[in-house]
Design an enzyme around this catalytic site. Sequence first.
Site, PDB file in Angstrom:
ATOM      1  N   SER A 179       9.774  -4.994  13.668  1.00  0.00           N
ATOM      2  CA  SER A 179      11.173  -4.895  13.248  1.00  0.00           C
ATOM      3  C   SER A 179      12.124  -4.854  14.432  1.00  0.00           C
ATOM      4  CB  SER A 179      11.381  -3.646  12.391  1.00  0.00           C
ATOM      5  OG  SER A 179      10.943  -2.482  13.081  1.00  0.00           O
ATOM      6  N   GLY A 180      11.587  -4.751  15.651  1.00  0.00           N
ATOM      7  CA  GLY A 180      12.415  -4.673  16.838  1.00  0.00           C
ATOM      8  C   GLY A 180      11.593  -4.920  18.083  1.00  0.00           C
ATOM      9  N   GLU A 236       6.217   4.342   6.265  1.00  0.00           N
ATOM     10  CA  GLU A 236       7.465   4.797   5.666  1.00  0.00           C
ATOM     11  C   GLU A 236       7.278   6.233   5.196  1.00  0.00           C
ATOM     12  OE1 GLU A 236       9.372   1.883   2.867  1.00  0.00           O
ATOM     13  OE2 GLU A 236       7.475   0.836   3.178  1.00  0.00           O
ATOM     14  N   ASP A 245       0.866  -1.193   0.000  1.00  0.00           N
ATOM     15  CA  ASP A 245       0.000   0.000   0.000  1.00  0.00           C
ATOM     16  C   ASP A 245       0.896   1.235   0.000  1.00  0.00           C
ATOM     17  OD1 ASP A 245      -1.881   1.958   0.329  1.00  0.00           O
ATOM     18  OD2 ASP A 245      -2.742   1.166   2.177  1.00  0.00           O
ATOM     19  N   HIS A 246       1.252   1.704  -1.190  1.00  0.00           N
ATOM     20  CA  HIS A 246       2.222   2.787  -1.341  1.00  0.00           C
ATOM     21  C   HIS A 246       1.654   3.941  -2.152  1.00  0.00           C
ATOM     22  CE1 HIS A 246       6.414   0.906  -0.425  1.00  0.00           C
ATOM     23  NE2 HIS A 246       5.498   0.464   0.416  1.00  0.00           N
TER      24      HIS A 246
END
Length: 321
Positions: free
Chosen positions: A173-174, A107, A37-38
Amino acid sequence: MMQIGYTMMTEQAGPRELVDHVVAAERAGFDFSVISDHSFPWLESQGHAPYAWSVLGAAAQATSRIPLMTYVTCPTFRYHPAVVAQKAATLQLLSEGRFRLGLGSGENLNEHIVGRGWPSARVRLDMLDEAVGIIRDLFSGDQVTRHGRHFQVDDARLWDVPATPPPIGIAVSGPRSCALAGRHADLLIATEPKASLLEDFSAHGGAGKPRIGQMPVCYDPDRDAAVARAHEQFRWALGGWRLNAELPLPGGFEQASAHTREEDVAKGIPCGDDVEAVVDAARAYAEAGFTELALVQIGGAQQLPFLRWAETELLPALREL
């Protein structure tokens, strides 16, 4: 047995082609599908960025079996969480229960377009935490008013509510994102075969829940052509999430990957038509504990040849994992 999925990459194909691809993926026997989804591609050479939710609506009508999923939507900048809740509920109804809502903290490449700035990763995760709560409240069908730190919701309500709300996945991611996913998600989403992510997820409430990974491949009978195409369109992926989440435009990804060589890409992405190379790469996800793996075929024009190869050769081999 790990389930194998297909990725509709909105960065490398137009909307009608994406629907044709997922129809072919269903026919080939893939277990599920996901869609990016960008608002921008990572590199201009990819050349596309259609609206994922319109594609999903068309895909829901064009297919009958294959599950659909966002991989992933950011519900905090371009989209308000109340709007995401309405879209997801509608997709669940259109697909007759085949939709899963994958969410992430976003992002800069996609979210900068609304001009709200780009805060630290810690703030973005706080926003995601609040957004997931709003979405779940709205899935109940009740009227919702929330005045939080990041979002305001005034007398919102979904009028078309599926009997079973879409399961919510959260990208990790962490440690902090794993803890958030463990508390709030029905499933985990990741792009690296790191067992530590799954362990953190389990430690915060995610034990026994599905874990979905994603892995790029570049099929072509000509391996040199596959390596060249993977380098042209996917070299950005070697930058890692810390960098990739921060860059605002494709030009930044061009610069960041300017010194990435074809051999660097070939080391990280299975290229060519060697089934065992793909199986070996996928094995890392199976051994880490992933229950599902979505494949990304690099190159929009190569989707149908890849899907034919997957049906006859690749999927039977991957199902042995």
